[in-house]
Design a protein around this motif. Sequence first.
Motif, mmCIF file in Angstrom:
data_model
loop_
_atom_site.group_PDB
_atom_site.id
_atom_site.type_symbol
_atom_site.label_atom_id
_atom_site.label_comp_id
_atom_site.label_asym_id
_atom_site.label_seq_id
_atom_site.Cartn_x
_atom_site.Cartn_y
_atom_site.Cartn_z
ATOM 1 N N SER A 155 -12.232 -15.307 8.037
ATOM 2 C CA SER A 155 -13.120 -16.311 7.460
ATOM 3 C C SER A 155 -12.606 -16.781 6.104
ATOM 4 O O SER A 155 -12.940 -17.880 5.661
ATOM 5 C CB SER A 155 -14.532 -15.750 7.299
ATOM 6 N N TYR A 156 -11.808 -15.941 5.444
ATOM 7 C CA TYR A 156 -11.250 -16.276 4.142
ATOM 8 C C TYR A 156 -9.797 -16.725 4.241
ATOM 9 O O TYR A 156 -9.395 -17.711 3.624
ATOM 10 C CB TYR A 156 -11.329 -15.077 3.200
ATOM 11 N N PHE A 157 -9.001 -15.973 4.988
ATOM 12 C CA PHE A 157 -7.560 -16.228 5.065
ATOM 13 C C PHE A 157 -7.108 -16.183 6.520
ATOM 14 O O PHE A 157 -7.278 -15.166 7.192
ATOM 15 C CB PHE A 157 -6.786 -15.191 4.239
ATOM 16 N N GLN A 158 -6.517 -17.267 6.977
ATOM 17 C CA GLN A 158 -6.129 -17.369 8.383
ATOM 18 C C GLN A 158 -4.852 -16.591 8.695
ATOM 19 O O GLN A 158 -4.651 -16.138 9.824
ATOM 20 C CB GLN A 158 -5.935 -18.844 8.779
ATOM 21 N N GLN A 159 -3.983 -16.442 7.700
ATOM 22 C CA GLN A 159 -2.713 -15.745 7.911
ATOM 23 C C GLN A 159 -2.735 -14.437 7.128
ATOM 24 O O GLN A 159 -2.745 -14.442 5.892
ATOM 25 C CB GLN A 159 -1.540 -16.618 7.434
ATOM 26 N N SER A 160 -2.745 -13.323 7.839
ATOM 27 C CA SER A 160 -2.722 -12.013 7.180
ATOM 28 C C SER A 160 -1.726 -11.109 7.887
ATOM 29 O O SER A 160 -1.540 -11.192 9.106
ATOM 30 C CB SER A 160 -4.107 -11.380 7.183
ATOM 31 N N VAL A 161 -1.102 -10.247 7.102
ATOM 32 C CA VAL A 161 -0.053 -9.364 7.621
ATOM 33 C C VAL A 161 -0.324 -7.940 7.143
ATOM 34 O O VAL A 161 -0.629 -7.709 5.968
ATOM 35 C CB VAL A 161 1.338 -9.815 7.135
ATOM 36 N N GLY A 162 -0.195 -6.992 8.042
ATOM 37 C CA GLY A 162 -0.231 -5.585 7.677
ATOM 38 C C GLY A 162 1.154 -4.998 7.835
ATOM 39 O O GLY A 162 1.825 -5.243 8.846
ATOM 40 N N VAL A 163 1.619 -4.263 6.834
ATOM 41 C CA VAL A 163 2.851 -3.496 7.053
ATOM 42 C C VAL A 163 2.501 -2.358 8.012
ATOM 43 O O VAL A 163 1.345 -1.966 8.141
ATOM 44 C CB VAL A 163 3.439 -2.986 5.724
ATOM 45 N N ALA A 164 3.487 -1.834 8.708
ATOM 46 C CA ALA A 164 3.224 -0.999 9.886
ATOM 47 C C ALA A 164 2.342 0.211 9.609
ATOM 48 O O ALA A 164 1.611 0.663 10.500
ATOM 49 C CB ALA A 164 4.550 -0.545 10.500
ATOM 50 N N ASN A 165 2.364 0.737 8.390
ATOM 51 C CA ASN A 165 1.536 1.908 8.091
ATOM 52 C C ASN A 165 0.041 1.594 8.090
ATOM 53 O O ASN A 165 -0.782 2.512 8.016
ATOM 54 C CB ASN A 165 1.940 2.551 6.761
ATOM 55 N N VAL A 166 -0.328 0.328 8.209
ATOM 56 C CA VAL A 166 -1.754 -0.020 8.323
ATOM 57 C C VAL A 166 -2.359 0.544 9.604
ATOM 58 O O VAL A 166 -3.571 0.728 9.704
ATOM 59 C CB VAL A 166 -1.945 -1.555 8.262
ATOM 60 N N ARG A 167 -1.521 0.840 10.586
ATOM 61 C CA ARG A 167 -2.018 1.392 11.853
ATOM 62 C C ARG A 167 -2.793 2.697 11.643
ATOM 63 O O ARG A 167 -3.676 3.027 12.431
ATOM 64 C CB ARG A 167 -0.849 1.654 12.807
ATOM 65 N N GLU A 168 -2.457 3.434 10.585
ATOM 66 C CA GLU A 168 -3.133 4.705 10.312
ATOM 67 C C GLU A 168 -4.631 4.500 10.079
ATOM 68 O O GLU A 168 -5.428 5.427 10.257
ATOM 69 C CB GLU A 168 -2.518 5.368 9.078
ATOM 70 N N TYR A 169 -5.013 3.295 9.652
ATOM 71 C CA TYR A 169 -6.413 3.034 9.290
ATOM 72 C C TYR A 169 -7.100 2.086 10.270
ATOM 73 O O TYR A 169 -8.194 1.596 9.987
ATOM 74 C CB TYR A 169 -6.474 2.427 7.884
ATOM 75 N N ALA A 170 -6.474 1.833 11.409
ATOM 76 C CA ALA A 170 -6.991 0.822 12.330
ATOM 77 C C ALA A 170 -8.432 1.073 12.729
ATOM 78 O O ALA A 170 -9.224 0.128 12.870
ATOM 79 C CB ALA A 170 -6.103 0.754 13.572
ATOM 80 N N ASN A 171 -8.820 2.324 12.905
ATOM 81 C CA ASN A 171 -10.177 2.648 13.344
ATOM 82 C C ASN A 171 -11.177 2.717 12.195
ATOM 83 O O ASN A 171 -12.362 2.995 12.429
ATOM 84 C CB ASN A 171 -10.180 3.972 14.107
ATOM 85 N N GLN A 172 -10.702 2.480 10.978
ATOM 86 C CA GLN A 172 -11.572 2.582 9.804
ATOM 87 C C GLN A 172 -11.885 1.217 9.186
ATOM 88 O O GLN A 172 -12.534 1.153 8.141
ATOM 89 C CB GLN A 172 -10.917 3.486 8.758
ATOM 90 N N MET A 173 -11.428 0.138 9.821
ATOM 91 C CA MET A 173 -11.613 -1.190 9.252
ATOM 92 C C MET A 173 -12.242 -2.136 10.262
ATOM 93 O O MET A 173 -11.839 -2.166 11.431
ATOM 94 C CB MET A 173 -10.268 -1.771 8.791
ATOM 95 N N GLN A 174 -13.184 -2.924 9.806
ATOM 96 C CA GLN A 174 -13.779 -3.955 10.666
ATOM 97 C C GLN A 174 -12.819 -5.105 10.876
ATOM 98 O O GLN A 174 -12.690 -5.636 11.980
ATOM 99 C CB GLN A 174 -15.071 -4.481 10.038
ATOM 100 N N TYR A 175 -12.125 -5.505 9.803
ATOM 101 C CA TYR A 175 -11.183 -6.620 9.878
ATOM 102 C C TYR A 175 -9.759 -6.083 9.920
ATOM 103 O O TYR A 175 -9.384 -5.212 9.130
ATOM 104 C CB TYR A 175 -11.356 -7.551 8.680
ATOM 105 N N GLN A 176 -8.984 -6.603 10.844
ATOM 106 C CA GLN A 176 -7.596 -6.183 11.023
ATOM 107 C C GLN A 176 -6.662 -7.333 10.643
ATOM 108 O O GLN A 176 -7.026 -8.501 10.758
ATOM 109 C CB GLN A 176 -7.346 -5.824 12.493
ATOM 110 N N PRO A 177 -5.444 -7.021 10.202
ATOM 111 C CA PRO A 177 -4.489 -8.101 9.940
ATOM 112 C C PRO A 177 -4.120 -8.831 11.221
ATOM 113 O O PRO A 177 -4.114 -8.248 12.303
ATOM 114 C CB PRO A 177 -3.282 -7.370 9.345
ATOM 115 N N LYS A 178 -3.829 -10.110 11.084
ATOM 116 C CA LYS A 178 -3.476 -10.915 12.256
ATOM 117 C C LYS A 178 -2.123 -10.491 12.816
ATOM 118 O O LYS A 178 -1.917 -10.465 14.028
ATOM 119 C CB LYS A 178 -3.448 -12.397 11.870
ATOM 120 N N TYR A 179 -1.211 -10.187 11.931
ATOM 121 C CA TYR A 179 0.140 -9.781 12.329
ATOM 122 C C TYR A 179 0.473 -8.435 11.714
ATOM 123 O O TYR A 179 -0.133 -8.023 10.724
ATOM 124 C CB TYR A 179 1.183 -10.807 11.870
#
Length: 251
Positions: free
Chosen positions: A208-232
């Motif tokens: 809703s704020y930013f259409q293009q977002s990127v997570g570096v690969a270590n973001v996977r560790e928190y995938a189940n702890q976040m409502q919003y996920q990076p697009k890429y």
Amino acid sequence: MPYQLLDANLADIRLVATDMDGTLTQAGKFTPELLQALTDLQAANIQVIVVTGRSAGWVSGIAAYLPIAGAIAENGGLYYTNGDELPISLSSITNFDSHRQQLKGIFQKLQLDFPQIRETGDNRFRLTDWTFDVQNLSVDELQKLSKLCSGLGWGFTYSNVQCHIKPLNQGKAAGLIQVLRDYFPQVTSEQVVTVGDSPNDESLFNPSYFQQSVGVANVREYANQMQYQPKYITNAAECVGFGELASYLLA
């Protein structure tokens, strides 16, 4: 996973808003490759803003020494332009001394339920939030801390570095939106890519704020702890992943 590998056309990006720890660092350090990537982005007229939970004391130096346009400190509380030693407040706090006393009181209330928590070493250099160590706290305990803060009228977030007690309306996305509006009016939201790796970056992943977002690969560790996920998501973790993004932008 709701996100995909970083293979999008990002040719129109003019500004990168990125977290620091775990995103621009490798094992907690800046690398020569990161400094080169930031220098190359600057030369290509792609602005970089660091958006970090680190304290005012840390970020004043980061903004001055890195080849970046500026840096947002304390999860959206303050903004430093490159070369300016004094921060710009992004909050409605009118008296920082009394605000800090309020934060201290909330921290002491949390210690009644969590006597093991200890404030971080950089907490004394903060203006808008209060931090304590995240180590040895389980996901369930972090969720309980969040609920306790909410019940007391305060916000809470955490990263791979520390936990933050903060004003309810203070966050990375809110601070970034304000900075973009006031200091980068020529850049549209479609020309911004946000980058992060942990739960305190979650608002930067909100489409809703930013259409293009990127997570570096270590973001996977928190995938189940976040409502919003990076697009890429990048193939590599930490600053090597950020280097992947820089290569796409510079291609």
